[in-house]
Design a protein around this motif. Structure first.
Motif, PDB file in Angstrom:
ATOM      1  N   PRO A  94       0.842  -1.206   0.000  1.00 44.94           N
ATOM      2  CA  PRO A  94       0.000   0.000   0.000  1.00 44.94           C
ATOM      3  C   PRO A  94       0.870   1.247   0.000  1.00 44.94           C
ATOM      4  CG  PRO A  94       0.092  -0.944   2.202  1.00 44.94           C
ATOM      5  CD  PRO A  94       0.804  -1.907   1.297  1.00 44.94           C
ATOM      6  N   PRO A  95       0.424   2.316  -0.664  1.00 45.19           N
ATOM      7  CA  PRO A  95       1.169   3.571  -0.588  1.00 45.19           C
ATOM      8  C   PRO A  95       1.272   4.058   0.851  1.00 45.19           C
ATOM      9  CG  PRO A  95      -0.442   3.648  -2.366  1.00 45.19           C
ATOM     10  CD  PRO A  95      -0.743   2.408  -1.569  1.00 45.19           C
ATOM     11  N   GLY A  96       2.394   4.685   1.163  1.00 44.44           N
ATOM     12  CA  GLY A  96       2.589   5.207   2.502  1.00 44.44           C
ATOM     13  C   GLY A  96       4.054   5.250   2.869  1.00 44.44           C
ATOM     14  N   ASP A  97       4.314   5.556   4.137  1.00 41.65           N
ATOM     15  CA  ASP A  97       5.679   5.643   4.647  1.00 41.65           C
ATOM     16  C   ASP A  97       6.123   4.300   5.208  1.00 41.65           C
ATOM     17  OD1 ASP A  97       5.927   8.347   4.005  1.00 41.65           O
ATOM     18  OD2 ASP A  97       4.996   8.968   5.892  1.00 41.65           O
ATOM     19  N   TYR A  98       7.404   4.016   5.051  1.00 42.01           N
ATOM     20  CA  TYR A  98       7.994   2.750   5.488  1.00 42.01           C
ATOM     21  C   TYR A  98       9.324   3.007   6.189  1.00 42.01           C
ATOM     22  CZ  TYR A  98       4.677   0.265   2.482  1.00 42.01           C
ATOM     23  OH  TYR A  98       3.532  -0.230   1.900  1.00 42.01           O
ATOM     24  N   ARG A  99       9.657   2.101   7.117  1.00 35.53           N
ATOM     25  CA  ARG A  99      11.029   2.006   7.609  1.00 35.53           C
ATOM     26  C   ARG A  99      11.767   1.032   6.689  1.00 35.53           C
ATOM     27  NH1 ARG A  99      12.227  -0.284  12.414  1.00 35.53           N
ATOM     28  NH2 ARG A  99      10.401  -1.646  12.313  1.00 35.53           N
ATOM     29  N   CYS A 100      13.015   1.316   6.391  1.00 35.38           N
ATOM     30  CA  CYS A 100      13.747   0.424   5.502  1.00 35.38           C
ATOM     31  C   CYS A 100      15.212   0.327   5.940  1.00 35.38           C
ATOM     32  CB  CYS A 100      13.658   0.899   4.050  1.00 35.38           C
ATOM     33  SG  CYS A 100      14.313   2.548   3.763  1.00 35.38           S
ATOM     34  N   ARG A 101      15.800  -0.807   5.644  1.00 37.63           N
ATOM     35  CA  ARG A 101      17.230  -0.983   5.881  1.00 37.63           C
ATOM     36  C   ARG A 101      17.809  -1.832   4.763  1.00 37.63           C
ATOM     37  NH1 ARG A 101      18.031  -5.452  10.779  1.00 37.63           N
ATOM     38  NH2 ARG A 101      16.442  -6.940  10.075  1.00 37.63           N
ATOM     39  N   THR A 102      19.077  -1.600   4.487  1.00 35.87           N
ATOM     40  CA  THR A 102      19.757  -2.295   3.402  1.00 35.87           C
ATOM     41  C   THR A 102      20.699  -3.345   3.965  1.00 35.87           C
ATOM     42  OG1 THR A 102      19.663  -0.344   1.977  1.00 35.87           O
ATOM     43  CG2 THR A 102      21.286  -2.020   1.415  1.00 35.87           C
ATOM     44  N   VAL A 103      20.679  -4.520   3.355  1.00 37.45           N
ATOM     45  CA  VAL A 103      21.628  -5.589   3.673  1.00 37.45           C
ATOM     46  C   VAL A 103      22.404  -5.886   2.397  1.00 37.45           C
ATOM     47  CG1 VAL A 103      21.924  -7.969   4.434  1.00 37.45           C
ATOM     48  CG2 VAL A 103      20.100  -6.546   5.428  1.00 37.45           C
ATOM     49  N   LYS A 104      23.709  -5.736   2.455  1.00 37.18           N
ATOM     50  CA  LYS A 104      24.566  -6.035   1.309  1.00 37.18           C
ATOM     51  C   LYS A 104      25.175  -7.415   1.505  1.00 37.18           C
ATOM     52  CE  LYS A 104      25.692  -1.296  -0.012  1.00 37.18           C
ATOM     53  NZ  LYS A 104      25.333  -1.422  -1.434  1.00 37.18           N
ATOM     54  N   LEU A 105      25.008  -8.259   0.513  1.00 38.41           N
ATOM     55  CA  LEU A 105      25.488  -9.642   0.589  1.00 38.41           C
ATOM     56  C   LEU A 105      26.537  -9.883  -0.492  1.00 38.41           C
ATOM     57  CD1 LEU A 105      22.054 -11.477   1.015  1.00 38.41           C
ATOM     58  CD2 LEU A 105      23.698 -10.920   2.817  1.00 38.41           C
ATOM     59  N   GLY A 106      27.628 -10.558  -0.083  1.00 37.91           N
ATOM     60  CA  GLY A 106      28.689 -10.855  -1.034  1.00 37.91           C
ATOM     61  C   GLY A 106      29.593  -9.659  -1.268  1.00 37.91           C
ATOM     62  N   SER A 107      30.680  -9.902  -1.976  1.00 35.38           N
ATOM     63  CA  SER A 107      31.659  -8.847  -2.218  1.00 35.38           C
ATOM     64  C   SER A 107      32.172  -8.923  -3.638  1.00 35.38           C
ATOM     65  CB  SER A 107      32.836  -8.988  -1.241  1.00 35.38           C
ATOM     66  OG  SER A 107      33.900  -8.145  -1.604  1.00 35.38           O
ATOM     67  N   GLN A 108      32.143  -7.794  -4.341  1.00 29.37           N
ATOM     68  CA  GLN A 108      32.720  -7.750  -5.676  1.00 29.37           C
ATOM     69  C   GLN A 108      34.241  -7.809  -5.629  1.00 29.37           C
ATOM     70  OE1 GLN A 108      31.126  -4.634  -8.184  1.00 29.37           O
ATOM     71  NE2 GLN A 108      29.017  -5.000  -7.510  1.00 29.37           N
ATOM     72  N   GLY A 109      34.803  -7.641  -4.437  1.00 24.31           N
ATOM     73  CA  GLY A 109      36.244  -7.783  -4.264  1.00 24.31           C
ATOM     74  C   GLY A 109      36.679  -9.197  -3.946  1.00 24.31           C
ATOM     75  N   GLY A 110      35.755 -10.150  -4.047  1.00 24.78           N
ATOM     76  CA  GLY A 110      36.103 -11.544  -3.789  1.00 24.78           C
ATOM     77  C   GLY A 110      36.353 -11.802  -2.318  1.00 24.78           C
ATOM     78  N   GLU A 111      37.361 -12.607  -2.042  1.00 23.31           N
ATOM     79  CA  GLU A 111      37.645 -13.005  -0.666  1.00 23.31           C
ATOM     80  C   GLU A 111      38.202 -11.876   0.181  1.00 23.31           C
ATOM     81  OE1 GLU A 111      36.819 -16.018   0.504  1.00 23.31           O
ATOM     82  OE2 GLU A 111      35.991 -16.439  -1.480  1.00 23.31           O
ATOM     83  N   ASP A 112      38.601 -10.788  -0.440  1.00 29.30           N
ATOM     84  CA  ASP A 112      39.218  -9.690   0.309  1.00 29.30           C
ATOM     85  C   ASP A 112      38.189  -8.729   0.902  1.00 29.30           C
ATOM     86  OD1 ASP A 112      41.755 -10.629  -0.324  1.00 29.30           O
ATOM     87  OD2 ASP A 112      41.822  -9.494  -2.201  1.00 29.30           O
ATOM     88  N   GLY A 113      36.944  -8.812   0.476  1.00 35.01           N
ATOM     89  CA  GLY A 113      35.930  -7.877   0.951  1.00 35.01           C
ATOM     90  C   GLY A 113      35.079  -8.471   2.055  1.00 35.01           C
ATOM     91  N   LEU A 114      34.200  -7.618   2.621  1.00 34.52           N
ATOM     92  CA  LEU A 114      33.252  -8.087   3.626  1.00 34.52           C
ATOM     93  C   LEU A 114      32.194  -8.968   2.968  1.00 34.52           C
ATOM     94  CD1 LEU A 114      32.653  -4.856   5.747  1.00 34.52           C
ATOM     95  CD2 LEU A 114      33.985  -6.874   6.407  1.00 34.52           C
ATOM     96  N   GLY A 115      31.856 -10.063   3.637  1.00 34.62           N
ATOM     97  CA  GLY A 115      30.850 -10.963   3.091  1.00 34.62           C
ATOM     98  C   GLY A 115      29.436 -10.419   3.211  1.00 34.62           C
ATOM     99  N   TYR A 116      29.214  -9.526   4.157  1.00 38.63           N
ATOM    100  CA  TYR A 116      27.894  -8.927   4.328  1.00 38.63           C
ATOM    101  C   TYR A 116      28.023  -7.661   5.165  1.00 38.63           C
ATOM    102  CZ  TYR A 116      28.130 -11.067   8.955  1.00 38.63           C
ATOM    103  OH  TYR A 116      28.528 -11.427  10.219  1.00 38.63           O
ATOM    104  N   VAL A 117      27.063  -6.762   4.983  1.00 40.35           N
ATOM    105  CA  VAL A 117      26.938  -5.563   5.806  1.00 40.35           C
ATOM    106  C   VAL A 117      25.457  -5.340   6.070  1.00 40.35           C
ATOM    107  CG1 VAL A 117      27.345  -3.090   6.033  1.00 40.35           C
ATOM    108  CG2 VAL A 117      29.006  -4.507   4.796  1.00 40.35           C
ATOM    109  N   VAL A 118      25.078  -5.250   7.346  1.00 37.79           N
ATOM    110  CA  VAL A 118      23.695  -4.978   7.738  1.00 37.79           C
ATOM    111  C   VAL A 118      23.633  -3.536   8.240  1.00 37.79           C
ATOM    112  CG1 VAL A 118      21.753  -5.641   9.200  1.00 37.79           C
ATOM    113  CG2 VAL A 118      23.365  -7.388   8.381  1.00 37.79           C
ATOM    114  N   TYR A 119      22.933  -2.697   7.510  1.00 34.80           N
ATOM    115  CA  TYR A 119      22.834  -1.282   7.868  1.00 34.80           C
ATOM    116  C   TYR A 119      21.657  -1.035   8.799  1.00 34.80           C
ATOM    117  CZ  TYR A 119      26.339  -0.183   4.311  1.00 34.80           C
ATOM    118  OH  TYR A 119      27.502  -0.123   3.587  1.00 34.80           O
TER     119      TYR A 119
END
Length: 214
Positions: A94-119
């Motif tokens: 439904p239209p309206g206001d929401y709370r939202c958060r981003t979760v980033k999964l995986g790393s484009q830097g391969g094994e050298d990057g963070l596997g996830y970030v929960v904002y």
């Protein structure tokens, strides 16, 4: 023919024309109602079409990296938010206001990057526009926005773009390829949705934006 007879004939003819017009039904409204766009496949860029077609691979790689590599935040508390098959019907929020958060999964830097970030939580909105529902992330340093297209009873497809830092809201899909994105909106619970962004332009291999009705 006398002038009176000619005038009478014209009056009868005009009456017949008006009667015919009144009995002709008006043309049907155009598909989609008030200008709503229906066919996202006619708008999507080739790059985003490719990202969309490989979204299962994005899920697989991103979750493998998230579970194997160190990250930031509590991955185990996310539950169905990061379960690939968690979508439920009906999907439309439904239209309206929401709370939202981003979760980033995986790393484009391969094994050298963070596997996830929960904002943390930010402000988002779903609004009704003449072209259909529109999603906007209102706060934070990365603020995607875009139009939502119904795909089926469990999914909507979003074509959007990304605004960074202090830039104005993004609304230029197809004009800046480096900011374009495609996402899939799914409902995963009572008043709870997620936007899944496969192969984002930077950092991660899959972004998940959780939306909770405010």
């Amino acid at each position: 023919m006398s002038r009176l007879s000619r005038s009478s004939a014209l009056i009868v003819f005009a009456s017949l024309v008006l009667a015919a017009c009144a009995s002709t039904p008006p043309p049907p409204p155009p598909p989609g109602g008030s200008g709503a766009l229906r066919d996202w496949r006619g708008i999507v860029t080739s790059s985003d079409r490719d990202r969309y077609s490989r979204r299962d691979a994005a899920w697989s790689l991103a979750l493998q990296q998230a579970r194997r590599q160190p990250g930031s935040g509590d991955l185990h508390s996310l539950g169905e938010l990061i379960e690939p098959d968690a979508a439920r019907a009906p999907v439309a929020p439904p239209p309206g206001d929401y709370r939202c958060r981003t979760v980033k999964l995986g790393s484009q830097g391969g094994e050298d990057g963070l596997g996830y970030v929960v904002y943390g939580w930010f402000a988002c909105r779903i609004e009704a526009t003449p072209n259909g529902l529109k999603f906007s992330k209102l706060t934070g340093s990365q603020r995607p926005s875009g139009l939502l297209f119904t795909e089926n009873d469990r999914q909507m497809v979003m074509l959007g773009s990304m605004a960074l830092a202090s830039e104005p809201p993004a609304n230029s899909y197809g004009q800046r390829p480096d900011r374009d994105l495609i996402a899939v909106l799914e409902r995963i619970g009572d008043r709870r949705w997620r936007l899944v962004i496969p192969w984002p332009q930077a950092e991660s291999n899959l972004d998940v934006i959780e939306l909770v009705s405010a």
